[in-house]
Structure formats: C-alpha cells, structure tokens
Design an enzyme around this catalytic site. Structure first.
Site, PDB file in Angstrom:
ATOM      1  N   TYR A  43      55.441  54.934 -11.227  1.00 55.34           N
ATOM      2  CA  TYR A  43      54.820  53.621 -11.041  1.00 55.34           C
ATOM      3  C   TYR A  43      55.846  52.496 -11.170  1.00 55.34           C
ATOM      4  O   TYR A  43      56.020  51.685 -10.260  1.00 55.34           O
ATOM      5  CB  TYR A  43      53.698  53.446 -12.065  1.00 55.34           C
ATOM      6  CG  TYR A  43      53.206  52.032 -12.229  1.00 55.34           C
ATOM      7  CD1 TYR A  43      52.681  51.321 -11.152  1.00 55.34           C
ATOM      8  CD2 TYR A  43      53.271  51.397 -13.470  1.00 55.34           C
ATOM      9  CE1 TYR A  43      52.223  50.008 -11.312  1.00 55.34           C
ATOM     10  CE2 TYR A  43      52.811  50.095 -13.639  1.00 55.34           C
ATOM     11  CZ  TYR A  43      52.297  49.413 -12.554  1.00 55.34           C
ATOM     12  OH  TYR A  43      51.858  48.121 -12.707  1.00 55.34           O
ATOM     13  N   LYS A  50      57.363  50.172  -8.037  1.00 52.67           N
ATOM     14  CA  LYS A  50      57.117  48.726  -8.075  1.00 52.67           C
ATOM     15  C   LYS A  50      58.441  47.956  -7.991  1.00 52.67           C
ATOM     16  O   LYS A  50      58.521  46.902  -7.338  1.00 52.67           O
ATOM     17  CB  LYS A  50      56.356  48.330  -9.342  1.00 52.67           C
ATOM     18  CG  LYS A  50      54.892  48.749  -9.352  1.00 52.67           C
ATOM     19  CD  LYS A  50      54.084  48.130  -8.220  1.00 52.67           C
ATOM     20  CE  LYS A  50      53.846  46.649  -8.414  1.00 52.67           C
ATOM     21  NZ  LYS A  50      53.013  46.066  -7.335  1.00 52.67           N
TER      22      LYS A  50
END
Length: 564
Positions: free
Chosen positions: A311, A315
């Site tokens: 994650y 990002k």
C-alpha cells in the site's frame, strides 16, 4: 520479551518525540505499572451523537467570511466551481462532499466518478451510499423538504473507472466534463496493506496516470488535489518533511547514498514496475496460487526499495507518476496519517468501516488480543476525518487562488505536535471497556486486562496461546478438547500473521512534520479557523478515544452486526 512503557503525562506535545521512542527491555514478564495513568473520579458516558449546528456556516457567517478580512477566502473560492471527485463513495471523499455542500452551498456541480454498469446503477449508488447515509443527516435537516432537490442539483453521478483511458467515461461525457471542470479531487485508491501487487499498481499508479492524462484535457483546471498517505514516506525515520517524490528515487537509495554517495542502487520507475508485473503474469500458465504470488511479490518489491508494505509503496509511486506528468498543472498532495472518526463535524464519532487502530482495539475488547507485538512508546499518528477534510478545503482554496504550477505537499498528522503512544491508546481502551464491557450474543461478558507489549514474535505467540487456553478452560471447567485446541491454534496463527503485517507501524520510528498546515492556519481568518477546524493540538486524546471514537465505531460500524 515483554516491553515496559515510559511514564509521561497527557500533555505530551511539550516533549520531543524522540523521547517517546526509548525502549526498556526486561528479562522476565510482568504487567507494566498500573499507575502509568491515574484516572481518579473518572466518569465516562456515551455522547449523544448530534448535528453540530454551531459548526454549520449560516447566512450570517457567510457574510462575515465574505468581508474584507476573509483570510484565505475558502467559501468564496468554492462558489460557482465545478468539481470532479474520484473514489466518491469512500470514507474520506464522502466526508469532503458533505462538508462542501454544507459550508459552501454555492458550489456549482460536483461530478462523482462511480463504478457502475450504467447510469441507473450509478444513481442507485448515489442514493444509497450518499443521499441516505447517516453522514448527510445534518444536511438533510438543514434543507428539510428541499434536501433531495438540493442534492440532485449539486451531485452528478458519472459512470466511469479511473483505471481506464478517459476515466472510463464515454466520449461525449468525457469532453463535456473536460470543458467544465475547475477542480479535480482524487480520492480513489486501494488501501489494503498487503493487496495483490498487480491490483495495487492498477489502482494507485495506473489510476493517477489515467487521471493526469485526462487532467491535461481540462482547459479550465485550476488545481488537482490528490489524497496520498503520510506512510508513503516508507521506512524514513525521525522528523519526516513534507517533500514530494520524484521518479527514480527510493527510501533505500536515500539511505545508501547518505552513507556512501557514490554507491549505485537501481532507480525506481513506475513504468518498469508495471511492465515487470505484466511479464510476470504472462509467464504464469495457470491461476493456481496467483493471488498469493502477487501479494508476496508486492511486499518483496516494496521492502527492496524501502517501504513497509504494498500500500505505502504504490501510493509513493503514484505520487511520483503525478509529479512526473504534471507540467503546468497546479498539484496539491494531501498526506493524512491514520484517519479516524470525526472529531466534531458533522457530528462526533462518524466513521465508515474499521480504520488503522480499530482492529487492534476491538480484538482487545473481546479478549482475543491480550498482548501486542509493539513498542508501547511508539507513536500512533492519528487524525480525525473532519480535520483532514477541513485542511483539504483550506489548502485547495489557498493554492487554487494562487494557481502556481507547483506541487505542494501537506502532512495532515499529529505525531510531531500532539503525540499519543500505543500504551496510552490501550490505557484509554482499558478504561472504556472496564465501564462498558463487551457482551456477546450469548450474554457472556468479557473482562479486559491491561495490555502487555512484546518485541519478539515467539514471546507474543506463546503469551496469546497461554491466555486463550486459560480462557477456554475457565469457561468450560474442563481440559481442552481437540476441537478447542484447533480453534485456539487458528486464532493464534491469525493474530500472528495479523501482527506481522502491522509490525512496521507498531515499531515505527518516524513522525511527520506539518509545517505547511501550520502556515495554512496562519493564513486563515479567525472565522475560518472556527468553521474549518484544523488544529490537532486541540485534541485531548483520552477524551476523544473514550467518548468519541470507540462509541462511534460501535455505533456506525458494529451496531446491528452479530458479534459472537
């Protein structure tokens, strides 16, 4: 090994965050001191969650904010604007949409990009997930019988998909929106820590790529605002500054070059990562085990380059993609830390789904998590959703007015100015569940004990096994059966894997500078500071966790769900 906590007061904002990271290691297990926090004459009562009428910006307040000394001019800025919002039915985007409609009602149109098979399905999602959401009840009370017509006049559901060219819109719709849009709010993302690498790249990297391609067609565009995460900073330590990512850099590269400037380390490139994953999928002849392969590969790539999970890694790459493609488009990147329930608006405690600390707290309340693989003095960086929303609107107004072709980064975080530790979070949780213990569907009441902290997975695993075994023996008054042993093994294995996934955050050694937010506060008028609260130093964490957040999660996430 069991870890002890440092003893410090609630007013931790006066301490240097470095003092909160020190560990004390002990060779034997024991409960950490019961006098870490003293809560004499303690009273706790669930707050009635109410609409904060005093926070609503009425006509009189609007007149004040339209005066000569209007600070940034937040309300003025949004008047007449057309806005495209991606990820519109998500937790953060919904809160932003509600706040815009409630406080800047003269905004023109808000186009909501919604994944749906057709217009009817998109409208159904708008109706169910937004119009009928508890979050919008204050807005409904404000407008009364005109609520539906107000919403339908402002919110335009658009069938689309951010992963596709033209954001999945048909040509006519795409051209129309490109001609009308003043602002873009990008809130679409996959936030699962260990998501499949191919899916995370598609959402968090290809999504921003497609959005930037579309943004270049928007001739009136004044600003593109992208939601990232403070944890996109990966394994950086100490005070982490609000600086943008550029294509090719990585956290590992930073660390290596800081020690040995002439040592080469492979550059991180978004297109290379997407090509790599495409080739890997083509070489896999069947789908057996594909999901686990993709999950493991994402974690491996992230850790190679200095990020704790898929994650945060994707990002960061998404930020690089936006920076690389922006040209003359003004870009605002908002990096919130762990987003929690609303502090005040539109009422205290609203939340959608479990957030960063919630799985830990609610495993704890059932007695399933009596110990934690964590540094008790590690800072938990939390920020209520309404403060993220308010910062977003204020920063959009500031930079949208300036329209400089720059990229600005804002950390919306608390760890550097109003820190709270894991030991404090679980002290507050303990106090709450002592007064309001969890009762399962059979009427069994669970009594929590003080959380114990460990720094070794083996010690943590053994302790969980020991406690859960005793719980079953006490309940039945007999020796454990084979079925009970299998059940306990399954729970222990789940909690061990869960803890491993969370481990980088439970021993995190960074805290986030929020200098740009402090400058933003200086630009705001006193009226704007009241109507768009962004000062996290005002949060009393004990009061917030016990009286707002835990009751909010129980009401808006768990209420009505069967819990055994």
């Amino acid at each position: 090994m069991l870890l002890s906590t440092n003893i410090f007061s609630l007013n931790t904002r006066e301490l240097s965050p470095t003092k909160l990271f020190s560990k004390k290691h002990f060779s034997s297990r024991f409960e950490y001191s019961n006098n870490i926090s003293s809560f004499e004459n303690h009273k706790i009562a669930r707050k009635k969650l109410f609409c904060m009428k005093s926070e609503n910006v009425g006509h009189h307040q609007l007149k004040i904010m339209h005066g000569n000394d209007n600070g940034i001019g937040i309300v003025d800025f949004f008047e007449g604007k057309n806005i495209l919002v991606t990820g519109a039915t998500g937790f953060l985007a919904k809160a932003l949409i509600e706040k815009m409609l409630r406080t800047t009602p003269k905004v023109n149109k808000i186009y909501l990009l919604i994944r749906a098979k057709d217009k009817e399905a998109a409208f159904h999602r708008l109706k169910i997930e937004i119009m009928e959401s508890e979050l919008f009840k204050c807005l409904e009370e404000m407008h009364g019988e005109y609520y539906k017509s107000f919403i339908l006049d402002k919110l335009m559901p658009i069938v689309g998909n951010i992963y596709e060219p033209n954001l999945g819109m048909d040509i006519i719709t795409s051209d129309k929106i490109a001609q009308e849009i003043d602002l873009i709010v990008d809130s679409a993302a996959i936030t699962t820590f260990d998501e499949r690498y191919d899916l995370a790249l598609d959402a968090n990297v290809n999504g921003p790529y497609q959005l930037m391609m579309f943004a270049k067609k928007c001739k009136k565009l004044k600003l593109l605002m992208h939601y990232s995460t403070a944890f996109a900073n990966g394994e950086r330590e100490g005070l982490i500054l609000e600086k943008p990512f550029t294509m090719g850099e990585s956290i590992t590269k930073e660390k290596i070059t800081s020690i040995s400037p002439y040592t080469n380390f492979p550059s991180l490139d978004a297109h290379n990562e997407m090509n790599l994953i495409s080739k890997l999928k083509n070489n896999i002849t069947n789908n057996i085990g594909l999901e686990q392969i993709m999950k493991d590969f994402g974690l491996e790539r992230g850790k190679l380059y200095g990020w704790q999970d898929t994650y945060s890694f994707t990002k960061a790459i998404g930020e690089m993609m936006i920076n690389n493609m922006r040209d003359e488009i003004p870009i605002l990147i908002i990096r919130p830390s762990g987003i929690t329930s609303s502090y005040k608006e539109p009422f205290p405690g609203w939340i959608q789904g479990f957030r960063i600390i919630d799985p830990l707290v609610f495993f704890y309340r059932k007695g399933d998590l009596p110990g934690l693989l964590a540094d008790p003095n590690c800072l938990v960086d939390l920020v209520p959703v309404d403060m993220v929303v308010n910062t977003t609107m204020a920063a959009m107004a500031k930079h949208g007015n300036l329209q400089n072709p720059q990229l600005n980064v804002y950390h919306v975080a608390s760890s550097s100015i109003n820190p709270v530790s894991f030991s404090q979070i679980f002290d507050y949780s303990y106090d709450f569940f002592q007064l309001f213990p969890f009762v399962n569907s059979k009427g069994d009441k669970y009594e929590v004990k003080k959380m114990r902290f460990f720094d070794k997975i083996s010690d943590f695993e053994n302790y969980i096994w020991e406690v859960l075994s005793k719980q079953h023996e006490v309940q039945d008054g007999k020796e454990l059966t084979k079925i009970q042993i299998r059940l306990i093994k399954k729970k222990v294995e789940y909690l061990k894997n869960f803890s491993k996934l969370y481990e980088p955050y439970l021993f995190y050694k960074g805290w986030f500078d929020n200098g740009n937010v402090r400058k933003l506060m200086g630009d705001m008028s006193e009226e704007e500071k009241r109507s768009f609260e962004i000062d996290v130093t005002k949060i009393n964490w004990k009061n917030y966790i016990e009286n707002t957040h835990i009751p909010g999660v129980q009401k808006y996430v768990l209420e009505g769900k069967r819990v055994n």
